[in-house]
Design an enzyme around this catalytic site. Structure first.
Site, mmCIF file in Angstrom:
data_model
loop_
_atom_site.group_PDB
_atom_site.id
_atom_site.type_symbol
_atom_site.label_atom_id
_atom_site.label_comp_id
_atom_site.label_asym_id
_atom_site.label_seq_id
_atom_site.Cartn_x
_atom_site.Cartn_y
_atom_site.Cartn_z
ATOM 1 N N SER A 62 24.847 13.763 24.745
ATOM 2 C CA SER A 62 23.116 14.193 24.698
ATOM 3 C C SER A 62 22.991 15.180 25.120
ATOM 4 O O SER A 62 21.143 15.811 24.951
ATOM 5 C CB SER A 62 22.320 12.992 25.424
ATOM 6 O OG SER A 62 23.049 11.950 24.492
ATOM 7 N N THR A 63 23.197 15.455 26.013
ATOM 8 C CA THR A 63 22.703 16.840 27.098
ATOM 9 C C THR A 63 23.513 17.663 27.205
ATOM 10 O O THR A 63 25.012 17.728 27.417
ATOM 11 C CB THR A 63 22.464 16.428 28.602
ATOM 12 O OG1 THR A 63 23.415 15.784 29.475
ATOM 13 C CG2 THR A 63 20.864 15.237 28.422
#
Length: 50
Positions: free
Chosen positions: A9-10
């Site tokens: 996600s990051t």
């Protein structure tokens, strides 16, 4: 032919364990697609292919 899609996600997160697992499962390097994007965004380069 097997395909794999690995995503975190990051950009601070690491894909290495996911990629190692799909390699170990026999997926060829050219069939592993990756993204470092939030799940809220469906515009993901890895889903579009290379």
């Amino acid at each position: 032919m097997d395909l794999a899609y690995c995503r975190v996600s990051t950009t601070a997160q690491d894909l290495d364990r996911q990629i190692d697992a799909v390699r170990d499962a026999g997926v060829a390097e050219e069939h592993i697609y990756v993204d470092k994007r939030t799940g809220a965004n469906m515009d993901r380069e890895g889903l579009r292919g290379r």
